[in-house]
Design a protein around this motif. Structure first.
Motif, PDB file in Angstrom:
ATOM      1  N   GLY A  85       0.798  -1.226   0.000  1.00 54.48           N
ATOM      2  CA  GLY A  85       0.000   0.000   0.000  1.00 54.48           C
ATOM      3  C   GLY A  85       0.825   1.267   0.000  1.00 54.48           C
ATOM      4  O   GLY A  85       0.270   2.355   0.159  1.00 54.48           O
ATOM      5  N   SER A  86       2.138   1.148  -0.187  1.00 49.69           N
ATOM      6  CA  SER A  86       2.991   2.342  -0.258  1.00 49.69           C
ATOM      7  C   SER A  86       2.959   2.894  -1.676  1.00 49.69           C
ATOM      8  O   SER A  86       3.206   2.147  -2.633  1.00 49.69           O
ATOM      9  N   ILE A  87       2.675   4.171  -1.803  1.00 50.28           N
ATOM     10  CA  ILE A  87       2.604   4.797  -3.116  1.00 50.28           C
ATOM     11  C   ILE A  87       3.987   4.810  -3.753  1.00 50.28           C
ATOM     12  O   ILE A  87       4.946   5.306  -3.185  1.00 50.28           O
ATOM     13  N   LYS A  88       4.072   4.222  -4.954  1.00 49.20           N
ATOM     14  CA  LYS A  88       5.330   4.218  -5.705  1.00 49.20           C
ATOM     15  C   LYS A  88       5.429   5.455  -6.595  1.00 49.20           C
ATOM     16  O   LYS A  88       6.492   6.010  -6.776  1.00 49.20           O
ATOM     17  N   ARG A  89       4.301   5.848  -7.181  1.00 49.08           N
ATOM     18  CA  ARG A  89       4.296   7.029  -8.055  1.00 49.08           C
ATOM     19  C   ARG A  89       2.864   7.523  -8.220  1.00 49.08           C
ATOM     20  O   ARG A  89       1.937   6.736  -8.329  1.00 49.08           O
ATOM     21  N   SER A  90       2.721   8.837  -8.262  1.00 51.28           N
ATOM     22  CA  SER A  90       1.435   9.491  -8.536  1.00 51.28           C
ATOM     23  C   SER A  90       1.621  10.453  -9.691  1.00 51.28           C
ATOM     24  O   SER A  90       2.690  11.047  -9.840  1.00 51.28           O
ATOM     25  N   ALA A  91       0.574  10.618 -10.467  1.00 49.35           N
ATOM     26  CA  ALA A  91       0.617  11.602 -11.546  1.00 49.35           C
ATOM     27  C   ALA A  91       0.620  13.002 -10.933  1.00 49.35           C
ATOM     28  O   ALA A  91       0.073  13.214  -9.848  1.00 49.35           O
ATOM     29  N   GLU A  92       1.245  13.919 -11.615  1.00 46.37           N
ATOM     30  CA  GLU A  92       1.231  15.316 -11.186  1.00 46.37           C
ATOM     31  C   GLU A  92      -0.193  15.852 -11.317  1.00 46.37           C
ATOM     32  O   GLU A  92      -1.010  15.298 -12.044  1.00 46.37           O
ATOM     33  N   ASP A  93      -0.483  16.954 -10.629  1.00 47.70           N
ATOM     34  CA  ASP A  93      -1.800  17.577 -10.737  1.00 47.70           C
ATOM     35  C   ASP A  93      -2.168  17.819 -12.182  1.00 47.70           C
ATOM     36  O   ASP A  93      -1.369  18.341 -12.960  1.00 47.70           O
TER      37      ASP A  93
END
Length: 173
Positions: A123-131
């Motif tokens: 459940g650890s975020i590896k990558r998120s898209a920018e706004d």
């Protein structure tokens, strides 16, 4: 002559004022300005099944190979005390190592937008898209479990979102 000039100016002023008022009314009726992308259903797809608003509720999917996910946000869900639905979680096992690209399309409001993230099996975020970026690329390893998070940033009650997520996999050379 002066009377004709003033009459013409008066008519022009009246027309420009009524046009401005009509334009302002149209702008107000259109608020919030919603941009909607056309979403075409494909023959190979998954749909959003509630509840899937957290890791332990994630819907199992397969990614790549033309498989799409269709869902929506903004509805009130009374079961499970969820409230307004502004997040969907999907779980998948990477079929092969490579560069995974996820794309989302759907509604865009002036202050709210959909966003993508990928988390590992813990459940650890590896990558998120920018706004306001509707594409997310990340290298993933074959056989590993991951989560795809589809969420709304800055949601407002009453905003409804339909979405489609596509994915592709490119081999790492």
């Amino acid at each position: 002559m002066k009377k004709a000039v003033f009459s013409t100016l008066g008519l022009a002023l009246l027309l420009s004022t009524s046009t401005a008022v009509a334009s302002a009314q149209e702008a107000q009726e259109a608020a919030p300005a919603l941009q909607k992308e056309s979403i075409q259903l494909s023959s190979s797809w998954y749909t959003d099944v509630e509840p899937n608003n957290w890791f332990d509720q994630a819907t199992g999917i397969t990614v790549g190979g033309g498989i799409d996910i269709y869902g929506n946000f903004g509805k009130f869900i009374s079961e499970g005390n969820i409230g307004y639905d502004f997040a969907d979680y999907y779980k998948f096992t990477a079929p092969r190592s490579g560069f995974y690209e996820f794309n989302i399309q759907g509604e865009i409001y002036p202050n709210s937008w959909m966003m993508l993230s990928v988390a590992d099996s813990n459940g650890s975020i590896k990558r998120s898209a920018e706004d306001r970026q509707y594409r997310l690329g990340i290298n993933l390893k074959a056989g590993q479990d991951y989560y795809l998070l589809v969420e709304v940033a800055n949601p407002e009650v009453g905003q409804l979102f339909d979405y489609r997520v596509t994915s592709t996999i490119k081999q790492i050379k």
